[in-house]
Design a protein around this motif. Structure first.
Motif, PDB file in Angstrom:
ATOM      1  N   PRO A 182     -10.563  -2.017  13.711  1.00 39.30           N
ATOM      2  CA  PRO A 182      -9.923  -3.338  13.818  1.00 39.30           C
ATOM      3  C   PRO A 182     -10.865  -4.481  14.174  1.00 39.30           C
ATOM      4  O   PRO A 182     -10.757  -5.573  13.596  1.00 39.30           O
ATOM      5  N   PHE A 183     -11.800  -4.273  15.080  1.00 36.07           N
ATOM      6  CA  PHE A 183     -12.678  -5.367  15.502  1.00 36.07           C
ATOM      7  C   PHE A 183     -13.600  -5.821  14.384  1.00 36.07           C
ATOM      8  O   PHE A 183     -13.985  -6.993  14.327  1.00 36.07           O
ATOM      9  N   ARG A 184     -13.955  -4.909  13.474  1.00 38.66           N
ATOM     10  CA  ARG A 184     -14.934  -5.249  12.431  1.00 38.66           C
ATOM     11  C   ARG A 184     -14.348  -5.269  11.023  1.00 38.66           C
ATOM     12  O   ARG A 184     -15.098  -5.275  10.042  1.00 38.66           O
ATOM     13  N   GLU A 185     -13.052  -5.298  10.882  1.00 41.80           N
ATOM     14  CA  GLU A 185     -12.459  -5.408   9.560  1.00 41.80           C
ATOM     15  C   GLU A 185     -12.774  -6.779   8.953  1.00 41.80           C
ATOM     16  O   GLU A 185     -12.660  -7.804   9.629  1.00 41.80           O
ATOM     17  N   GLU A 186     -13.167  -6.783   7.684  1.00 39.11           N
ATOM     18  CA  GLU A 186     -13.390  -8.063   6.995  1.00 39.11           C
ATOM     19  C   GLU A 186     -12.098  -8.856   6.922  1.00 39.11           C
ATOM     20  O   GLU A 186     -12.105 -10.083   7.013  1.00 39.11           O
ATOM     21  N   ASN A 187     -10.996  -8.149   6.732  1.00 36.20           N
ATOM     22  CA  ASN A 187      -9.678  -8.783   6.739  1.00 36.20           C
ATOM     23  C   ASN A 187      -8.994  -8.430   8.057  1.00 36.20           C
ATOM     24  O   ASN A 187      -8.460  -7.330   8.205  1.00 36.20           O
ATOM     25  N   PRO A 188      -9.013  -9.324   9.040  1.00 33.60           N
ATOM     26  CA  PRO A 188      -8.449  -8.997  10.351  1.00 33.60           C
ATOM     27  C   PRO A 188      -6.947  -8.747  10.327  1.00 33.60           C
ATOM     28  O   PRO A 188      -6.387  -8.230  11.293  1.00 33.60           O
ATOM     29  N   GLN A 189      -6.282  -9.092   9.225  1.00 37.17           N
ATOM     30  CA  GLN A 189      -4.832  -8.911   9.134  1.00 37.17           C
ATOM     31  C   GLN A 189      -4.438  -7.556   8.573  1.00 37.17           C
ATOM     32  O   GLN A 189      -3.249  -7.231   8.518  1.00 37.17           O
ATOM     33  N   ILE A 190      -5.419  -6.751   8.163  1.00 41.89           N
ATOM     34  CA  ILE A 190      -5.096  -5.470   7.546  1.00 41.89           C
ATOM     35  C   ILE A 190      -4.411  -4.553   8.560  1.00 41.89           C
ATOM     36  O   ILE A 190      -4.824  -4.441   9.702  1.00 41.89           O
ATOM     37  N   THR A 191      -3.346  -3.914   8.135  1.00 40.87           N
ATOM     38  CA  THR A 191      -2.611  -3.001   9.008  1.00 40.87           C
ATOM     39  C   THR A 191      -3.228  -1.608   8.956  1.00 40.87           C
ATOM     40  O   THR A 191      -4.031  -1.295   8.068  1.00 40.87           O
ATOM     41  N   GLY A 192      -2.836  -0.779   9.901  1.00 47.00           N
ATOM     42  CA  GLY A 192      -3.325   0.590   9.893  1.00 47.00           C
ATOM     43  C   GLY A 192      -2.920   1.334   8.636  1.00 47.00           C
ATOM     44  O   GLY A 192      -3.717   2.082   8.052  1.00 47.00           O
ATOM     45  N   LYS A 193      -1.693   1.116   8.197  1.00 40.50           N
ATOM     46  CA  LYS A 193      -1.232   1.778   6.982  1.00 40.50           C
ATOM     47  C   LYS A 193      -2.022   1.305   5.771  1.00 40.50           C
ATOM     48  O   LYS A 193      -2.395   2.111   4.905  1.00 40.50           O
ATOM     49  N   GLU A 194      -2.306   0.015   5.701  1.00 42.47           N
ATOM     50  CA  GLU A 194      -3.094  -0.516   4.577  1.00 42.47           C
ATOM     51  C   GLU A 194      -4.514   0.030   4.608  1.00 42.47           C
ATOM     52  O   GLU A 194      -5.090   0.349   3.554  1.00 42.47           O
ATOM     53  N   ALA A 195      -5.092   0.163   5.793  1.00 41.72           N
ATOM     54  CA  ALA A 195      -6.425   0.746   5.901  1.00 41.72           C
ATOM     55  C   ALA A 195      -6.414   2.205   5.459  1.00 41.72           C
ATOM     56  O   ALA A 195      -7.365   2.687   4.826  1.00 41.72           O
ATOM     57  N   ALA A 196      -5.330   2.910   5.776  1.00 46.97           N
ATOM     58  CA  ALA A 196      -5.201   4.294   5.323  1.00 46.97           C
ATOM     59  C   ALA A 196      -5.100   4.370   3.805  1.00 46.97           C
ATOM     60  O   ALA A 196      -5.699   5.248   3.177  1.00 46.97           O
ATOM     61  N   GLU A 197      -4.356   3.448   3.218  1.00 46.39           N
ATOM     62  CA  GLU A 197      -4.227   3.443   1.753  1.00 46.39           C
ATOM     63  C   GLU A 197      -5.579   3.195   1.093  1.00 46.39           C
ATOM     64  O   GLU A 197      -5.861   3.729   0.019  1.00 46.39           O
ATOM     65  N   ARG A 198      -6.413   2.391   1.726  1.00 44.41           N
ATOM     66  CA  ARG A 198      -7.771   2.157   1.227  1.00 44.41           C
ATOM     67  C   ARG A 198      -8.552   3.465   1.192  1.00 44.41           C
ATOM     68  O   ARG A 198      -9.229   3.774   0.200  1.00 44.41           O
ATOM     69  N   ALA A 199      -8.455   4.248   2.267  1.00 47.82           N
ATOM     70  CA  ALA A 199      -9.142   5.534   2.321  1.00 47.82           C
ATOM     71  C   ALA A 199      -8.539   6.526   1.328  1.00 47.82           C
ATOM     72  O   ALA A 199      -9.257   7.290   0.663  1.00 47.82           O
ATOM     73  N   ILE A 200      -7.215   6.511   1.206  1.00 52.67           N
ATOM     74  CA  ILE A 200      -6.524   7.421   0.289  1.00 52.67           C
ATOM     75  C   ILE A 200      -6.911   7.125  -1.155  1.00 52.67           C
ATOM     76  O   ILE A 200      -7.110   8.052  -1.959  1.00 52.67           O
ATOM     77  N   LEU A 201      -7.047   5.853  -1.498  1.00 53.44           N
ATOM     78  CA  LEU A 201      -7.472   5.484  -2.854  1.00 53.44           C
ATOM     79  C   LEU A 201      -8.847   6.050  -3.150  1.00 53.44           C
ATOM     80  O   LEU A 201      -9.085   6.596  -4.236  1.00 53.44           O
ATOM     81  N   MET A 202      -9.745   5.922  -2.185  1.00 53.82           N
ATOM     82  CA  MET A 202     -11.091   6.469  -2.374  1.00 53.82           C
ATOM     83  C   MET A 202     -11.034   7.986  -2.581  1.00 53.82           C
ATOM     84  O   MET A 202     -11.670   8.540  -3.486  1.00 53.82           O
TER      85      MET A 202
END
Length: 452
Positions: free
Chosen positions: A192-212
């Motif tokens: 969270p502290f270093r996200e480029e998009n500070p508004q990204i939710t935990g679920k959205e961050a998970a979807e980013r990893a899942i896509l990869m």
């Protein structure tokens, strides 16, 4: 807490620190111990109890590191000492794979009870966290018939060949030690502290990893996803709410074994028995070590019965795994955690530290050197950034090092960590007194002010 301390719980640093006896031992060490083994503190321990460490020259240090989250119940808890003495008087080793004993079974039963989930479970015991992680991967691979394993940015999982491959940080853990085990992939972490998009939710961050994972590996090829619910060496990174539950859901949907590496975050450290419980996540496998046995070497893999029972006879084990003395210590340490409500104590420590350091962060302002305060229970961290740099997130490893050095000279042992070397982690024994904790925080606050 009703803790009876054996040693006086007070810090004291003499003028000749480090003292002559420690210097003598350092000289002997240089001639006897491999240079690759580094120590962050230049003094040698003579005794330790509660939240205090005595060195060989009569100095007394406040312990805010717990031997990297190991001495949760203190370094010489009376119950642990008594259990070890009693066991040693009977036998120190027979090898469970040769002549089994009750202690191993009792520890397995306790871990099956404490780890999340009501499903049938099994446990296997080892010596170190890295061993537990490596065997969890073995179990996942044989149970699924797949080979790919996914770890995360900033992860730390150990120093064996496979676990070095899972670990993200090159120096000092991986540099020059390759090649590493294959079929290990890395996914983006929620930081969270270093996200480029500070508004990204935990679920959205998970979807980013899942896509990869889906595009670069294929979900049907993945045997296991392994993650520290709160990352340790990477910087005590607490993922945004929703990150872990979504990853666990994805794993379940695709027949992937979800492994929670609770080596550092387990056993009441975060205010729950295990850090995944803060979000109601039930892992398939849990790896544990560190705080499990009051300082004795012991680790475990606990999880779904069908996964562990998928391994053929003789496929798991080790000469010293589940040593009887370590098992006795574990049962005593866990009993202390229960009877002293150390989960509740961890939450008290969190409230005290966050209130105190939060006020300092506010005082120093948005352009100050404290970029982030985070963590759960008594697993807490401060991330330091360059003050007034124009970019509030430029890591400041130099300031972090100076703060740690200041604390040590004043008699407080703290540990640094983080991918960028700019994080101080606070891991006090859960049996530390309020007075000793307050004194340690006084020193830490003075150190931060001096550098800021």
């Amino acid at each position: 807490m009703d803790i009876q301390y054996r040693l006086e719980q007070k810090r004291k640093v003499l003028a000749d620190f480090p003292g002559p006896r420690s210097l003598e031992l350092a000289a002997r060490r240089a001639q006897a111990v491999a240079a690759g083994v580094a120590s962050s503190v230049p003094v040698y321990v003579a005794d330790a109890d509660g939240g205090i460490i005595h060195d060989v020259d009569g100095n007394s240090f406040i312990d805010l590191g717990s031997g990297i989250a190991v001495t949760t119940v203190g370094a010489s808890d009376a119950a642990v000492v008594g259990a070890v003495k009693e066991q040693v008087e009977h036998f120190t080793h027979t090898c469970f794979m040769v002549s089994p004993y009750e202690g191993y079974v009792a520890v397995a039963e306790k871990l099956n009870q404490l780890t999340p989930g009501e499903h049938a479970k099994r446990t296997v015991l080892f010596n170190s966290g890295a061993e537990a992680v490596e065997n969890a991967i073995k179990i996942a691979r044989i149970a699924t018939g797949r080979t790919a394993v996914v770890a995360f940015d900033h992860a730390y999982h150990g120093r064996t060949n496979l676990t070095m491959g899972l670990t993200a940080k090159a120096m000092p853990y991986k540099h020059g030690f390759g090649p590493f085990a294959g079929e290990v992939y890395r996914a983006p972490m929620s930081y969270p502290f270093r996200e480029e998009n500070p508004q990204i939710t935990g679920k959205e961050a998970a979807e980013r990893a899942i896509l990869m994972m889906s595009k670069q590996i294929g979900a049907d090829q993945i045997a296991a996803i392994i993650i520290e619910p709160i990352q340790g060496e990477g910087g005590f990174i607490v993922p945004a709410d929703g990150f872990l539950p979504r990853l666990a859901e994805f794993a379940k949907e695709n027949g992937i074994v979800f492994i929670a590496d609770e080596v550092q975050s387990g056993f009441a450290r975060t205010g729950e028995w295990f850090a995944v419980q803060h979000e109601g996540v039930v892992p398939d496998l849990v790896t544990t070590a560190k705080g499990i046995a009051g300082g004795m070497p012991l680790s475990a893999v606990t999880g779904r019965a069908e996964l562990l029972d998928a391994v053929h006879g003789g496929g798991l084990g080790g000469t010293y795994g589940g040593n009887p003395v370590a098992c006795a210590a574990a049962l005593a340490a866990i009993d202390t955690m229960e009877t002293q409500d150390l989960r509740g104590r961890a939450r008290e420590i969190e409230a005290t530290v966050k209130e105190r350091l939060g006020k300092l962060q506010a005082e120093l302002g948005e352009a100050g050197i404290i970029g982030d305060i985070r963590g759960r229970g008594a697993m807490l961290a401060l991330e330091f950034v360059k003050a007034g740099s124009g970019d509030a997130k430029v890591p400041d490893a130099a300031a972090t090092k100076k703060i740690a050095e200041y604390c040590l000279k004043e008699g407080v042992i703290i540990l640094t960590c983080g991918t960028y070397g700019n994080v101080i982690r606070l891991l006090p024994p859960l049996v530390i007194s309020d007075e000793l904790l307050a004194d340690g925080l006084d020193v830490l606050e003075a150190a931060i002010r001096s550098v800021a």
